[in-house]
Design a protein around this motif. Sequence first.
Motif, PDB file in Angstrom:
ATOM      1  N   ALA A 241       0.842  -1.205   0.000  1.00 20.14           N
ATOM      2  CA  ALA A 241       0.000   0.000   0.000  1.00 20.14           C
ATOM      3  C   ALA A 241       0.875   1.252   0.000  1.00 20.14           C
ATOM      4  CB  ALA A 241      -0.939  -0.007   1.200  1.00 20.14           C
ATOM      5  N   ALA A 242       1.995   1.203   0.685  1.00 25.90           N
ATOM      6  CA  ALA A 242       2.913   2.351   0.691  1.00 25.90           C
ATOM      7  C   ALA A 242       3.500   2.578  -0.694  1.00 25.90           C
ATOM      8  CB  ALA A 242       4.027   2.124   1.705  1.00 25.90           C
ATOM      9  N   ASP A 243       3.746   1.507  -1.440  1.00 28.98           N
ATOM     10  CA  ASP A 243       4.258   1.643  -2.807  1.00 28.98           C
ATOM     11  C   ASP A 243       3.277   2.404  -3.696  1.00 28.98           C
ATOM     12  OD1 ASP A 243       6.564   0.198  -2.211  1.00 28.98           O
ATOM     13  OD2 ASP A 243       5.704  -1.711  -2.885  1.00 28.98           O
ATOM     14  N   ILE A 244       1.981   2.282  -3.410  1.00 31.49           N
ATOM     15  CA  ILE A 244       0.981   2.978  -4.224  1.00 31.49           C
ATOM     16  C   ILE A 244       1.169   4.479  -4.123  1.00 31.49           C
ATOM     17  CG2 ILE A 244      -1.495   3.412  -4.512  1.00 31.49           C
ATOM     18  CD1 ILE A 244      -1.945   0.457  -3.761  1.00 31.49           C
ATOM     19  N   GLY A 245       1.476   4.970  -2.936  1.00 28.25           N
ATOM     20  CA  GLY A 245       1.757   6.400  -2.783  1.00 28.25           C
ATOM     21  C   GLY A 245       2.939   6.829  -3.634  1.00 28.25           C
ATOM     22  N   ASP A 246       3.982   6.000  -3.671  1.00 29.30           N
ATOM     23  CA  ASP A 246       5.141   6.299  -4.521  1.00 29.30           C
ATOM     24  C   ASP A 246       4.757   6.254  -5.996  1.00 29.30           C
ATOM     25  OD1 ASP A 246       6.665   6.517  -2.231  1.00 29.30           O
ATOM     26  OD2 ASP A 246       7.431   4.460  -2.359  1.00 29.30           O
ATOM     27  N   MET A 247       3.925   5.270  -6.367  1.00 33.80           N
ATOM     28  CA  MET A 247       3.488   5.160  -7.754  1.00 33.80           C
ATOM     29  C   MET A 247       2.697   6.398  -8.174  1.00 33.80           C
ATOM     30  SD  MET A 247       2.429   1.238  -8.569  1.00 33.80           S
ATOM     31  CE  MET A 247       1.657   0.737  -7.048  1.00 33.80           C
ATOM     32  N   ILE A 248       1.860   6.901  -7.276  1.00 32.92           N
ATOM     33  CA  ILE A 248       1.085   8.104  -7.590  1.00 32.92           C
ATOM     34  C   ILE A 248       2.032   9.276  -7.820  1.00 32.92           C
ATOM     35  CG2 ILE A 248      -0.534   9.803  -6.660  1.00 32.92           C
ATOM     36  CD1 ILE A 248      -1.858   7.430  -5.158  1.00 32.92           C
ATOM     37  N   ALA A 249       2.996   9.428  -6.933  1.00 36.77           N
ATOM     38  CA  ALA A 249       3.937  10.544  -7.069  1.00 36.77           C
ATOM     39  C   ALA A 249       4.712  10.449  -8.380  1.00 36.77           C
ATOM     40  CB  ALA A 249       4.898  10.563  -5.884  1.00 36.77           C
ATOM     41  N   ILE A 250       5.190   9.262  -8.701  1.00 40.45           N
ATOM     42  CA  ILE A 250       5.940   9.069  -9.945  1.00 40.45           C
ATOM     43  C   ILE A 250       5.028   9.269 -11.150  1.00 40.45           C
ATOM     44  CG2 ILE A 250       7.145   7.359 -11.365  1.00 40.45           C
ATOM     45  CD1 ILE A 250       8.205   6.190  -8.658  1.00 40.45           C
ATOM     46  N   SER A 251       3.826   8.698 -11.095  1.00 42.71           N
ATOM     47  CA  SER A 251       2.897   8.788 -12.224  1.00 42.71           C
ATOM     48  C   SER A 251       2.432  10.209 -12.478  1.00 42.71           C
ATOM     49  CB  SER A 251       1.680   7.888 -11.977  1.00 42.71           C
ATOM     50  OG  SER A 251       2.077   6.542 -11.938  1.00 42.71           O
ATOM     51  N   GLU A 252       2.275  10.977 -11.411  1.00 40.87           N
ATOM     52  CA  GLU A 252       1.841  12.363 -11.573  1.00 40.87           C
ATOM     53  C   GLU A 252       2.971  13.260 -12.078  1.00 40.87           C
ATOM     54  OE1 GLU A 252      -1.045  14.034 -11.316  1.00 40.87           O
ATOM     55  OE2 GLU A 252      -2.147  12.195 -10.952  1.00 40.87           O
ATOM     56  N   SER A 253       4.207  12.866 -11.841  1.00 43.69           N
ATOM     57  CA  SER A 253       5.324  13.727 -12.227  1.00 43.69           C
ATOM     58  C   SER A 253       5.975  13.290 -13.533  1.00 43.69           C
ATOM     59  CB  SER A 253       6.368  13.775 -11.109  1.00 43.69           C
ATOM     60  OG  SER A 253       6.869  12.485 -10.855  1.00 43.69           O
ATOM     61  N   THR A 254       5.445  12.262 -14.179  1.00 43.95           N
ATOM     62  CA  THR A 254       5.959  11.829 -15.470  1.00 43.95           C
ATOM     63  C   THR A 254       4.876  12.001 -16.531  1.00 43.95           C
ATOM     64  OG1 THR A 254       5.312   9.541 -14.979  1.00 43.95           O
ATOM     65  CG2 THR A 254       7.589  10.151 -14.502  1.00 43.95           C
ATOM     66  N   PRO A 255       5.278  12.119 -17.784  1.00 42.45           N
ATOM     67  CA  PRO A 255       4.282  12.284 -18.848  1.00 42.45           C
ATOM     68  C   PRO A 255       3.406  11.041 -18.991  1.00 42.45           C
ATOM     69  CG  PRO A 255       6.503  12.743 -19.665  1.00 42.45           C
ATOM     70  CD  PRO A 255       6.644  12.176 -18.287  1.00 42.45           C
ATOM     71  N   GLY A 256       2.179  11.263 -19.384  1.00 35.82           N
ATOM     72  CA  GLY A 256       1.276  10.148 -19.639  1.00 35.82           C
ATOM     73  C   GLY A 256       0.169  10.057 -18.611  1.00 35.82           C
ATOM     74  N   ALA A 257      -0.762   9.175 -18.921  1.00 35.48           N
ATOM     75  CA  ALA A 257      -1.915   8.965 -18.044  1.00 35.48           C
ATOM     76  C   ALA A 257      -1.484   8.233 -16.779  1.00 35.48           C
ATOM     77  CB  ALA A 257      -2.984   8.166 -18.784  1.00 35.48           C
ATOM     78  N   MET A 258      -2.047   8.643 -15.660  1.00 40.14           N
ATOM     79  CA  MET A 258      -1.656   8.092 -14.362  1.00 40.14           C
ATOM     80  C   MET A 258      -1.874   6.585 -14.286  1.00 40.14           C
ATOM     81  SD  MET A 258      -2.771   9.540 -10.711  1.00 40.14           S
ATOM     82  CE  MET A 258      -3.448   8.362  -9.608  1.00 40.14           C
ATOM     83  N   GLY A 259      -3.041   6.100 -14.684  1.00 35.48           N
ATOM     84  CA  GLY A 259      -3.326   4.670 -14.625  1.00 35.48           C
ATOM     85  C   GLY A 259      -2.381   3.865 -15.498  1.00 35.48           C
ATOM     86  N   VAL A 260      -2.079   4.387 -16.680  1.00 35.98           N
ATOM     87  CA  VAL A 260      -1.161   3.705 -17.597  1.00 35.98           C
ATOM     88  C   VAL A 260       0.236   3.666 -16.986  1.00 35.98           C
ATOM     89  CG1 VAL A 260      -0.071   3.824 -19.877  1.00 35.98           C
ATOM     90  CG2 VAL A 260      -2.522   4.278 -19.635  1.00 35.98           C
ATOM     91  N   ASN A 261       0.677   4.785 -16.439  1.00 34.79           N
ATOM     92  CA  ASN A 261       2.006   4.824 -15.817  1.00 34.79           C
ATOM     93  C   ASN A 261       2.108   3.832 -14.662  1.00 34.79           C
ATOM     94  OD1 ASN A 261       2.754   6.817 -17.591  1.00 34.79           O
ATOM     95  ND2 ASN A 261       2.597   8.483 -16.129  1.00 34.79           N
TER      96      ASN A 261
END
Length: 186
Positions: free
Chosen positions: A40-60
């Motif tokens: 669950a903690a990794d999900i927070g990291d995934m959100i941060a990475i996905s929001e700060s990189t190009p592309g759709a969040m779910g796809v990232n």
Amino acid sequence: MIYLRLFFEFFKTGLFAVGGGLATLPFLYAISEKTGWFTAADIGDMIAISESTPGAMGVNMSTYVGFSVKGILGGIIATLGLVLPSILVIIIISRMLEKFKEARIVQKIFYGLRPASTGLIIAAGIGVAMETFLPGSKITSLQSFLDFHWERLLLAALLFFAIQKWKKHPVIYIAIAAAVGILFKL
């Protein structure tokens, strides 16, 4: 077999996560619990990475999970699993919608999907907030209340109000939050 499971888990997510990237979060929490591929903690990291990189969040996020589980091919398969339902549904709907867009039942369906996607996004937001402000636990005692990360809540509130007031590009706020995290080790 793991490739098939990656595809299937993200296919289900792509099929039912109505409302965009944040609506995939409840499904990611379920995948986390079921497979153990990430925490669950990794999900927070995934959100941060996905929001700060190009592309759709779910796809990232699907690409990230697939890559971390099974490398490049895993990333490709998880991503295809996530986007394939959208492609299929768009093709079907585009062919039918032109014919039935004025139909009362179609309007009612879309009316019902809006609150469903809102509910998914709210549930995901609460999950992320709990993991951010009170990692790995819930407020069950005075000690757990004292363990609450008030400084993170303050940073979130300040960023929220700054976004509302100045409406700058989100990358600016992400950079500010990262700098504050580095400086104060939130």
